[in-house]
Design an enzyme around this catalytic site. Structure first.
Site, PDB file in Angstrom:
ATOM      1  N   ARG A 268       0.886  -1.180   0.000  1.00 20.62           N
ATOM      2  CA  ARG A 268       0.000   0.000   0.000  1.00 20.62           C
ATOM      3  C   ARG A 268       0.913   1.216   0.000  1.00 20.62           C
ATOM      4  NH1 ARG A 268      -5.297   1.162   3.544  1.00 20.62           N
ATOM      5  NH2 ARG A 268      -6.081   0.057   1.730  1.00 20.62           N
ATOM      6  N   HIS A 295      -7.001   0.807  -6.670  1.00 20.09           N
ATOM      7  CA  HIS A 295      -7.204  -0.084  -5.521  1.00 20.09           C
ATOM      8  C   HIS A 295      -7.875  -1.355  -6.080  1.00 20.09           C
ATOM      9  CE1 HIS A 295      -7.523  -1.413  -1.534  1.00 20.09           C
ATOM     10  NE2 HIS A 295      -8.356  -0.537  -0.998  1.00 20.09           N
ATOM     11  N   GLN A 298      -9.829  -3.942  -3.914  1.00 19.78           N
ATOM     12  CA  GLN A 298     -11.116  -3.412  -3.459  1.00 19.78           C
ATOM     13  C   GLN A 298     -12.179  -3.627  -4.544  1.00 19.78           C
ATOM     14  OE1 GLN A 298     -11.759  -1.684  -0.367  1.00 19.78           O
ATOM     15  NE2 GLN A 298     -13.820  -2.140  -1.073  1.00 19.78           N
ATOM     16  N   ASP A 390     -17.037   7.074  -1.716  1.00 22.66           N
ATOM     17  CA  ASP A 390     -15.776   6.933  -0.963  1.00 22.66           C
ATOM     18  C   ASP A 390     -15.514   8.290  -0.306  1.00 22.66           C
ATOM     19  OD1 ASP A 390     -13.263   6.193  -0.026  1.00 22.66           O
ATOM     20  OD2 ASP A 390     -12.281   6.243  -2.001  1.00 22.66           O
ATOM     21  N   CYS A 430     -16.168   1.549   0.146  1.00 23.94           N
ATOM     22  CA  CYS A 430     -14.987   0.741   0.439  1.00 23.94           C
ATOM     23  C   CYS A 430     -14.633   0.755   1.922  1.00 23.94           C
ATOM     24  CB  CYS A 430     -13.804   1.223  -0.404  1.00 23.94           C
ATOM     25  SG  CYS A 430     -13.471   2.978  -0.206  1.00 23.94           S
ATOM     26  N   ARG A 458     -13.221  -8.805   0.870  1.00 24.99           N
ATOM     27  CA  ARG A 458     -11.797  -8.502   0.690  1.00 24.99           C
ATOM     28  C   ARG A 458     -10.985  -9.746   1.017  1.00 24.99           C
ATOM     29  NH1 ARG A 458      -9.950  -3.319   1.131  1.00 24.99           N
ATOM     30  NH2 ARG A 458      -7.990  -4.271   0.489  1.00 24.99           N
TER      31      ARG A 458
HETATM   32  N1   CP Z   1     -11.105  -0.331   2.111  1.00 22.88           N
HETATM   33  C1   CP Z   1      -9.873  -0.413   2.606  1.00 22.88           C
HETATM   34  O1   CP Z   1      -8.906  -0.594   1.880  1.00 22.88           O
HETATM   35  O2   CP Z   1      -9.801  -0.333   3.958  1.00 22.88           O
HETATM   36  P1   CP Z   1      -8.497  -0.059   4.799  1.00 22.88           P
HETATM   37  O3   CP Z   1      -7.961   1.266   4.394  1.00 22.88           O
HETATM   38  O4   CP Z   1      -8.946  -0.075   6.238  1.00 22.88           O
HETATM   39  O5   CP Z   1      -7.514  -1.136   4.529  1.00 22.88           O
HETATM   40  N1  NVA Z   2      -9.678   6.628  -1.537  1.00 26.73           N
HETATM   41  C1  NVA Z   2      -9.364   6.163  -0.223  1.00 26.73           C
HETATM   42  C2  NVA Z   2      -9.629   4.701  -0.102  1.00 26.73           C
HETATM   43  C3  NVA Z   2      -9.408   4.121   1.244  1.00 26.73           C
HETATM   44  C4  NVA Z   2      -9.621   2.651   1.290  1.00 26.73           C
HETATM   45  C5  NVA Z   2      -7.926   6.471   0.075  1.00 26.73           C
HETATM   46  O1  NVA Z   2      -7.087   6.352  -0.816  1.00 26.73           O
HETATM   47  O2  NVA Z   2      -7.633   6.883   1.199  1.00 26.73           O
END
Ligand code: CP
Ligand code: NVA
Length: 471
Positions: A268, A295, A298, A390, A430, A458
């Site tokens: 990430r 993502h 997701q 989101d 999400c 997930r």
């Molecule tokens: N939706 C998602 O990726 O959640 P987290 O940021 O908690 O991992």
């Molecule tokens: N768009 C959000 C998604 C979190 C799961 C982010 O990038 O923070």
């Protein structure tokens, strides 16, 4: 003693008795067991030895030449010698270490190899067989067998699964329709227990997943860490302060190092180039667990959730309300790939990235999906089967949160906006959600909301991805 023996393993013991008989011996020794193990090339033990470069014929000839002859007085019950009995005890231990339900010929082989003294041990050593190498050969063989025989039953492994093996999952654009389908099919097999948990534990047994996080997470960390554990492997969490990707060490050097020790990487990151950089240098599959651009995990879980609730994907309409961000990108690309109509209602200047939109339009041409970008949330939501939102400010955009709150004020998913979608529309997010901002409690807690199904999926979707990339 026989209860947990497979038919092959039982046959090995019968063969060992016959071998003893040939030598005029009433006692079945470990040498006879080894001869029994090498008699049938089709049995797992023989295959493991062959994979280690052993010439079975030569090994048998050597062993036969040196095995002592018995008294010649046959009749009565055949007895296992103490050493042969101990080899079987060891075989049980090996089977349980490998989390096998049954004792197979491979485990008998490991049991025999564990006896360090005597003719059988000397012969095996002469042919270069040692315990560590044999365990590795058996482990590889069992995971291969499991993959071909259980994950895909006896049918041929689908071409799409062959394609995915060893690859990285960096974005949705890279996936073919067949690969997407194979991921969903595997998700179902894992979630519904078509592959039972006891077998799932063997798929990635002994493998390690490196989990690189530059940002916080709940769902992603818990689903990947739980997922790799359920598949028999181990996850190592590397937080923002652990490796400081690209700061303490270059992305390439981090990737090269991790690739020497781990079997899969998930990352990430802020800049998408970091996850592509990791994939370039790791030499093992890398999974994008959120970047500033996409993502993908997701979106796969979200679409699997749609299948569960709507029974199909093609021809439905998904409306995304809010920022044209990473999540919106992956959803738009996946919709285009599977023939789902996609609409985004976003404030001006918060449209999705132009390159991503262009790609999505290309894919949509092939599937007949429509891609609509509008600054009117009601227009976007009209006739939608799925309404998605989101956060307005993603991780790393915290400084803009206040300004964005003003800009996005008209883009809240509330009951009013939901009333423009189909009456049986589902609501997706999400998570984490900022209740009262992009979505009201009324909507996220409504019967239409499937947000926790998405969160659970997930786990299943990512397990499927790990099985297909690294199984
Ligand atoms: N939706 C998602 O990726 O959640 P987290 O940021 O908690 O991992
Ligand atoms: N768009 C959000 C998604 C979190 C799961 C982010 O990038 O923070």
């Amino acid at each position: 003693m026989w209860q947990r023996f497979t038919d092959h393993a039982k046959r090995v013991i019968f063969s060992a008795q016959e071998e003893a008989g040939k030598f005029g011996d009433n006692n079945v020794s470990i040498e006879h067991v080894l001869l029994g193990l090498t008699r049938d090339r089709g049995c797992g033990a023989a295959q493991a030895l062959i994979s280690m470069g052993v010439d079975l014929k030569e090994l048998r000839a050597d062993l036969e030449q040196n095995t002592a002859r018995g008294s010649g007085k046959l009749g009565g019950d055949m007895q296992l010698t103490p050493r042969a009995k101990r080899a079987i005890d060891y075989a049980y231990e090996e089977a349980s270490d490998l989390q096998a339900d049954k004792l197979c010929s491979e485990h008998l082989l490991l049991g025999v190899i564990r006896q360090k003294e005597g003719l059988a041990a000397r012969t095996l050593a002469k042919f270069g067989v040692d315990l560590d190498a044999a365990r590795q050969a058996v482990r590889e063989q069992q995971s291969g067998k499991l993959f071909d025989g259980v994950v895909f039953k006896s049918e041929e492994r689908p071409e799409a699964a062959v394609e995915l093996r060893g690859k990285s999952l960096l974005d949705i654009a890279q996936l073919s329709r067949a690969e997407i389908d194979v991921i969903f099919d595997m998700t179902r097999k894992l979630k519904d227990g078509v592959i039972p948990p006891s077998r799932q534990r063997r798929i990635l047994a002994g493998k390690t997943l490196a989990m690189i996080f530059e940002k916080p997470s709940l769902r992603t960390r818990v689903s990947f860490e739980t997922g790799i554990f359920q598949l028999g492997g181990h996850g190592i969490y590397l937080g923002p302060n652990d490796i400081a990707l690209g700061k303490r060490e270059s992305v390439a050097d981090v990737a090269r190092t991790i690739g020497r020790m781990c079997d899969i990487v998930m990352a990430r990151v802020f800049e998408h180039e970091k996850v592509t950089g990791l994939a370039e240098y790791a030499g093992v599959p890398v999974i994008n667990a959120l970047s500033d651009l996409e993502h993908p995990c997701q979106a796969l879980a979200d679409f699997y959730t749609i299948i569960e609730h709507k029974g199909k994907l093609e021809g439905l309409k998904l409306a995304f309300i809010g920022d044209g961000n990473n999540v919106a990108h992956s959803l738009m690309l996946l919709a285009a790939k599977v023939g789902m109509n996609f609409a985004i209602g976003c404030p001006k200047d918060y449209e999705p990235d132009e390159n991503v939109t262009a790609k999505a339009r290309e894919f949509a041409k092939e599937t007949g999906a429509t891609i609509e970008i509008t600054n009117d949330p009601i227009e976007a939501v009209k006739g939608a089967d799925v309404v998605y939102t989101d956060v307005w400010a993603s991780m790393g955009q915290e400084a803009e949160a206040e300004e964005r709150a003003k800009t996005f004020a008209d883009f809240q998913v509330n009951s009013d906006l939901m009333s423009h979608a189909k009456p049986d529309a589902i609501f997706e997010h999400c998570l984490p959600a900022h209740r009262g901002s992009e979505v009201t409690d009324e909507v996220i807690d409504s019967k239409q909301s499937v947000v926790f199904d998405e969160a659970e999926n997930r786990l299943h979707a990512q397990k499927a991805v790990m099985v297909l990339l690294a199984g």
